[in-house]
Write an enzyme that holds these catalytic residues in place. Structure first.
Site, short mmCIF file in Angstrom:
data_model
loop_
_atom_site.label_atom_id
_atom_site.label_comp_id
_atom_site.label_asym_id
_atom_site.label_seq_id
_atom_site.Cartn_x
_atom_site.Cartn_y
_atom_site.Cartn_z
CG HIS A 74 -0.44 0.32 2.50
ND1 HIS A 74 -0.03 -0.62 3.40
CD2 HIS A 74 -0.22 1.50 3.09
CE1 HIS A 74 0.40 -0.02 4.50
NE2 HIS A 74 0.30 1.27 4.33
CG ASP A 121 0.19 -3.99 2.80
OD1 ASP A 121 0.53 -3.45 1.73
OD2 ASP A 121 -0.01 -3.37 3.86
CD GLN A 209 -2.16 8.03 10.42
OE1 GLN A 209 -1.89 9.00 9.74
NE2 GLN A 209 -3.31 7.89 11.06
N GLY A 210 3.04 6.19 9.14
CA GLY A 210 4.39 6.50 8.66
C GLY A 210 5.37 5.37 8.91
CG ASP A 211 6.10 3.60 12.45
OD1 ASP A 211 7.12 4.29 12.22
OD2 ASP A 211 5.47 3.64 13.52
CB SER A 212 3.01 1.75 6.32
OG SER A 212 1.77 1.52 6.88
C1 4AZ Z 1 0.49 3.50 8.93
O1 4AZ Z 1 -0.38 4.13 8.38
C2 4AZ Z 1 0.16 2.68 10.12
N1 4AZ Z 1 -0.97 0.96 14.71
C3 4AZ Z 1 1.07 1.75 10.57
C4 4AZ Z 1 0.79 0.98 11.67
C5 4AZ Z 1 -0.39 1.12 12.34
C6 4AZ Z 1 -1.32 2.04 11.92
C7 4AZ Z 1 -1.04 2.83 10.80
C8 4AZ Z 1 -0.65 0.25 13.54
O2 4AZ Z 1 1.65 3.55 8.51
#
Ligand code: 4AZ
Length: 263
Positions: A74, A121, A209-212
Protein backbone atom coordinates in the site's frame (compact mmCIF):
# COMPACT_ATOMS: atom_id res chain seq x y z
CA UNK A 1 0.58 5.00 4.38
CA UNK A 2 -0.77 8.12 5.96
CA UNK A 3 -3.74 8.61 3.65
CA UNK A 4 -4.83 4.98 3.77
CA UNK A 5 -4.49 4.66 7.51
CA UNK A 6 -6.44 7.86 8.01
CA UNK A 7 -9.24 6.59 5.80
CA UNK A 8 -9.23 3.23 7.59
CA UNK A 9 -9.39 5.08 10.87
CA UNK A 10 -12.31 7.13 9.59
CA UNK A 11 -14.08 4.15 8.08
CA UNK A 12 -13.75 2.15 11.28
CA UNK A 13 -14.81 5.10 13.43
CA UNK A 14 -17.86 5.59 11.22
CA UNK A 15 -18.82 1.91 11.46
CA UNK A 16 -18.33 2.00 15.22
CA UNK A 17 -20.30 5.25 15.52
CA UNK A 18 -23.16 3.64 13.61
CA UNK A 19 -22.99 0.73 16.01
CA UNK A 20 -23.03 3.19 18.87
CA UNK A 21 -19.62 2.28 20.25
CA UNK A 22 -17.08 4.60 18.66
CA UNK A 23 -13.57 3.61 19.76
CA UNK A 24 -12.26 6.84 21.17
CA UNK A 25 -8.70 7.98 20.67
CA UNK A 26 -6.62 7.14 23.68
CA UNK A 27 -6.59 9.95 26.20
CA UNK A 28 -5.61 10.37 29.78
CA UNK A 29 -8.06 12.02 32.17
CA UNK A 30 -9.69 15.23 30.90
CA UNK A 31 -7.31 17.84 29.68
CA UNK A 32 -4.18 15.75 29.92
CA UNK A 33 -2.21 14.90 26.84
CA UNK A 34 -2.73 11.48 25.24
CA UNK A 35 -0.67 8.87 27.04
CA UNK A 36 -0.13 6.34 24.30
CA UNK A 37 3.43 6.88 23.21
CA UNK A 38 4.05 4.49 20.33
CA UNK A 39 7.09 2.50 19.37
CA UNK A 40 8.17 2.92 22.95
CA UNK A 41 9.86 6.24 22.23
CA UNK A 42 13.32 4.71 21.96
CA UNK A 43 15.65 6.29 19.42
CA UNK A 44 17.90 3.79 17.63
CA UNK A 45 21.66 4.16 17.87
CA UNK A 46 23.75 4.55 14.70
CA UNK A 47 24.35 1.30 12.86
CA UNK A 48 21.94 -0.79 14.96
CA UNK A 49 19.60 -1.54 12.03
CA UNK A 50 21.79 -0.81 8.97
CA UNK A 51 19.34 -2.29 6.45
CA UNK A 52 16.31 -0.13 7.35
CA UNK A 53 15.39 2.69 4.92
CA UNK A 54 12.91 5.53 4.60
CA UNK A 55 10.77 6.00 1.47
CA UNK A 56 9.78 9.49 0.32
CA UNK A 57 6.02 8.87 0.33
CA UNK A 58 6.28 8.43 4.10
CA UNK A 59 6.88 4.71 4.57
CA UNK A 60 9.64 2.45 5.83
CA UNK A 61 11.42 -0.37 4.03
CA UNK A 62 14.37 -2.74 4.20
CA UNK A 63 17.31 -3.45 1.94
CA UNK A 64 16.80 -7.12 1.01
CA UNK A 65 19.38 -7.08 -1.79
CA UNK A 66 21.96 -4.35 -2.59
CA UNK A 67 19.59 -2.81 -5.17
CA UNK A 68 16.15 -3.91 -3.85
CA UNK A 69 13.99 -2.53 -1.03
CA UNK A 70 11.08 -4.48 0.51
CA UNK A 71 8.11 -2.39 1.68
CA UNK A 72 4.32 -2.59 2.03
CA UNK A 73 2.15 -2.93 -1.10
CA UNK A 74 0.00 0.00 0.00
CA UNK A 75 3.04 2.29 0.06
CA UNK A 76 3.63 2.09 -3.69
CA UNK A 77 1.70 2.15 -6.95
CA UNK A 78 1.19 -0.78 -9.24
CA UNK A 79 3.85 -3.02 -10.76
CA UNK A 80 5.94 -1.35 -13.47
CA UNK A 81 8.52 1.38 -14.05
CA UNK A 82 8.53 3.89 -11.17
CA UNK A 83 10.96 6.78 -10.81
CA UNK A 84 8.88 8.58 -8.22
CA UNK A 85 10.31 7.21 -4.97
CA UNK A 86 13.39 8.54 -3.18
CA UNK A 87 14.97 6.17 -0.68
CA UNK A 88 17.03 7.48 2.25
CA UNK A 89 19.44 4.91 3.68
CA UNK A 90 22.39 4.43 6.00
CA UNK A 91 21.26 6.76 8.79
CA UNK A 92 19.11 7.01 11.91
CA UNK A 93 18.64 10.79 11.50
CA UNK A 94 16.99 11.62 8.17
CA UNK A 95 18.61 15.06 8.21
CA UNK A 96 22.13 13.72 8.70
CA UNK A 97 24.83 14.79 6.21
CA UNK A 98 25.72 11.13 5.90
CA UNK A 99 22.29 10.12 4.56
CA UNK A 100 22.47 8.22 1.28
CA UNK A 101 19.63 9.05 -1.12
CA UNK A 102 18.79 7.04 -4.19
CA UNK A 103 15.86 7.02 -6.62
CA UNK A 104 13.63 4.11 -7.57
CA UNK A 105 13.42 2.76 -11.10
CA UNK A 106 10.87 -0.05 -10.88
CA UNK A 107 8.28 -1.60 -8.56
CA UNK A 108 6.84 -5.10 -8.25
CA UNK A 109 3.74 -5.21 -6.04
CA UNK A 110 2.03 -8.44 -4.90
CA UNK A 111 -0.22 -9.63 -7.75
CA UNK A 112 -3.21 -10.04 -5.47
CA UNK A 113 -2.83 -6.76 -3.57
CA UNK A 114 -6.11 -4.82 -3.22
CA UNK A 115 -5.76 -2.79 -0.03
CA UNK A 116 -3.77 -3.26 3.17
CA UNK A 117 -6.54 -4.86 5.22
CA UNK A 118 -7.07 -7.55 2.55
CA UNK A 119 -3.61 -9.16 2.86
CA UNK A 120 -0.84 -9.44 0.23
CA UNK A 121 0.56 -6.16 1.54
CA UNK A 122 4.10 -6.32 0.16
CA UNK A 123 6.09 -4.79 -2.70
CA UNK A 124 9.71 -4.58 -3.80
CA UNK A 125 11.36 -1.48 -5.23
CA UNK A 126 14.41 -1.51 -7.52
CA UNK A 127 16.92 1.28 -6.87
CA UNK A 128 18.81 3.11 -9.61
CA UNK A 129 22.09 1.78 -8.18
CA UNK A 130 23.17 -0.82 -5.60
CA UNK A 131 23.95 0.41 -2.09
CA UNK A 132 27.00 -0.68 -0.18
CA UNK A 133 25.06 -1.49 3.01
CA UNK A 134 24.14 -4.71 4.84
CA UNK A 135 21.00 -6.50 3.65
CA UNK A 136 18.48 -8.39 5.80
CA UNK A 137 17.35 -12.02 5.39
CA UNK A 138 13.67 -12.92 5.13
CA UNK A 139 12.04 -15.36 7.54
CA UNK A 140 11.61 -18.85 6.19
CA UNK A 141 9.96 -21.99 7.46
CA UNK A 142 12.30 -22.28 10.42
CA UNK A 143 11.44 -18.89 11.88
CA UNK A 144 8.69 -18.74 14.51
CA UNK A 145 5.83 -16.31 13.86
CA UNK A 146 5.09 -15.92 17.55
CA UNK A 147 7.14 -14.38 20.31
CA UNK A 148 8.50 -10.91 20.92
CA UNK A 149 9.78 -9.00 17.91
CA UNK A 150 11.41 -5.65 17.23
CA UNK A 151 9.52 -3.06 15.14
CA UNK A 152 10.79 0.30 13.95
CA UNK A 153 10.12 3.36 11.85
CA UNK A 154 10.20 7.11 11.35
CA UNK A 155 6.42 7.36 11.80
CA UNK A 156 4.39 9.24 14.36
CA UNK A 157 5.32 8.70 18.00
CA UNK A 158 1.70 9.32 19.03
CA UNK A 159 -1.59 8.74 17.21
CA UNK A 160 -2.32 12.45 17.29
CA UNK A 161 1.21 13.65 16.62
CA UNK A 162 0.51 14.66 12.99
CA UNK A 163 4.25 14.70 12.51
CA UNK A 164 6.73 12.09 11.36
CA UNK A 165 9.94 11.50 13.30
CA UNK A 166 13.32 12.75 12.26
CA UNK A 167 15.05 9.85 14.01
CA UNK A 168 14.38 6.13 13.75
CA UNK A 169 12.40 4.77 16.72
CA UNK A 170 12.14 1.12 17.69
CA UNK A 171 10.36 -1.04 20.26
CA UNK A 172 9.72 -4.67 21.09
CA UNK A 173 6.20 -6.04 20.87
CA UNK A 174 4.76 -9.47 21.67
CA UNK A 175 2.60 -11.23 19.10
CA UNK A 176 -1.12 -11.62 19.83
CA UNK A 177 -3.14 -14.74 18.91
CA UNK A 178 -4.88 -14.34 15.51
CA UNK A 179 -8.24 -15.07 17.12
CA UNK A 180 -7.91 -12.28 19.72
CA UNK A 181 -6.88 -9.84 17.03
CA UNK A 182 -9.65 -10.88 14.62
CA UNK A 183 -12.36 -10.62 17.29
CA UNK A 184 -11.28 -7.08 18.17
CA UNK A 185 -11.18 -5.85 14.57
CA UNK A 186 -14.46 -7.55 13.67
CA UNK A 187 -16.13 -5.20 16.16
CA UNK A 188 -14.70 -2.31 14.14
CA UNK A 189 -15.99 -3.82 10.91
CA UNK A 190 -12.66 -5.11 9.57
CA UNK A 191 -11.86 -8.77 8.88
CA UNK A 192 -8.19 -9.59 9.56
CA UNK A 193 -6.70 -11.95 6.95
CA UNK A 194 -5.39 -14.31 9.61
CA UNK A 195 -3.18 -16.65 7.64
CA UNK A 196 -1.33 -13.72 6.06
CA UNK A 197 -1.00 -11.49 9.13
CA UNK A 198 0.82 -11.28 12.43
CA UNK A 199 -0.80 -9.10 15.11
CA UNK A 200 1.44 -7.60 17.77
CA UNK A 201 1.52 -4.89 20.40
CA UNK A 202 1.38 -4.19 24.11
CA UNK A 203 -0.08 -1.46 26.27
CA UNK A 204 1.18 1.85 24.95
CA UNK A 205 3.55 0.32 22.39
CA UNK A 206 2.71 0.02 18.69
CA UNK A 207 3.70 1.17 15.24
CA UNK A 208 1.86 4.18 13.82
CA UNK A 209 1.21 6.21 10.69
CA UNK A 210 4.39 6.50 8.66
CA UNK A 211 5.85 3.23 9.95
CA UNK A 212 4.12 1.21 7.23
CA UNK A 213 6.44 -0.78 5.04
CA UNK A 214 9.06 -0.97 7.77
CA UNK A 215 10.21 -4.24 9.31
CA UNK A 216 9.30 -6.50 12.19
CA UNK A 217 12.52 -8.39 12.97
CA UNK A 218 14.22 -10.73 15.39
CA UNK A 219 17.72 -11.99 15.95
CA UNK A 220 18.56 -15.53 14.90
CA UNK A 221 22.07 -16.84 15.63
CA UNK A 222 23.40 -13.30 15.82
CA UNK A 223 21.83 -12.21 12.54
CA UNK A 224 18.67 -10.13 12.09
CA UNK A 225 15.84 -11.84 10.22
CA UNK A 226 12.72 -10.03 9.01
CA UNK A 227 9.44 -11.73 9.99
CA UNK A 228 6.90 -9.03 9.13
CA UNK A 229 6.12 -5.75 7.36
CA UNK A 230 4.22 -2.96 9.15
CA UNK A 231 0.82 -2.97 7.44
CA UNK A 232 -2.12 -1.37 9.27
CA UNK A 233 -4.06 -0.87 12.49
CA UNK A 234 -6.95 1.09 13.94
CA UNK A 235 -5.23 4.14 15.33
CA UNK A 236 -2.05 3.56 17.29
CA UNK A 237 -1.53 1.77 20.61
CA UNK A 238 -5.24 1.70 21.37
CA UNK A 239 -6.00 -1.01 23.90
CA UNK A 240 -7.39 -4.07 22.14
CA UNK A 241 -6.45 -2.89 18.63
CA UNK A 242 -3.06 -4.35 17.78
CA UNK A 243 -0.72 -3.51 14.95
CA UNK A 244 -1.15 -5.79 11.94
CA UNK A 245 1.94 -6.99 10.06
CA UNK A 246 2.31 -8.86 6.76
CA UNK A 247 3.43 -12.41 7.63
CA UNK A 248 6.60 -12.74 5.57
CA UNK A 249 7.05 -16.51 5.82
CA UNK A 250 3.79 -16.81 3.89
CA UNK A 251 5.11 -14.75 0.97
CA UNK A 252 8.80 -15.62 1.00
CA UNK A 253 8.88 -17.58 -2.31
CA UNK A 254 6.95 -14.85 -4.19
CA UNK A 255 9.06 -12.06 -2.68
CA UNK A 256 12.30 -13.85 -3.46
CA UNK A 257 11.19 -14.37 -7.02
CA UNK A 258 10.39 -10.63 -7.30
CA UNK A 259 13.78 -9.71 -5.78
CA UNK A 260 15.49 -12.02 -8.26
CA UNK A 261 13.69 -10.32 -11.16
CA UNK A 262 14.85 -6.89 -10.00
CA UNK A 263 18.45 -7.81 -9.15
C1 4AZ B 1 0.49 3.50 8.93
O1 4AZ B 1 -0.38 4.13 8.38
C2 4AZ B 1 0.16 2.68 10.12
N1 4AZ B 1 -0.97 0.96 14.71
C3 4AZ B 1 1.07 1.75 10.57
C4 4AZ B 1 0.79 0.98 11.67
C5 4AZ B 1 -0.39 1.12 12.34
C6 4AZ B 1 -1.32 2.04 11.92
C7 4AZ B 1 -1.04 2.83 10.80
C8 4AZ B 1 -0.65 0.25 13.54
O2 4AZ B 1 1.65 3.55 8.51
Amino acid sequence: MVRNAASLLLAAATVAALLGSAPLPARAADGERPVREVVGGKVATAGKFPWVVRLSMGCGGTLTAPQVVLTAGHCVGETGPNKGITVTAGVIDLKSDRAITVKSVEVIRADDFITETRGDDWAVVKLERPLNLPTIDLAGDGTPDTGTFTVMGWGQTREKALRQSRRLHYASVPTIPDETCAVAYRKAGVEVVRDESICAGRHGVDTCQGDSGGPMVHRENGRWVQVGIVSWGLGCARDGYFGVYTQLAKFRPAIQEAIRKLS
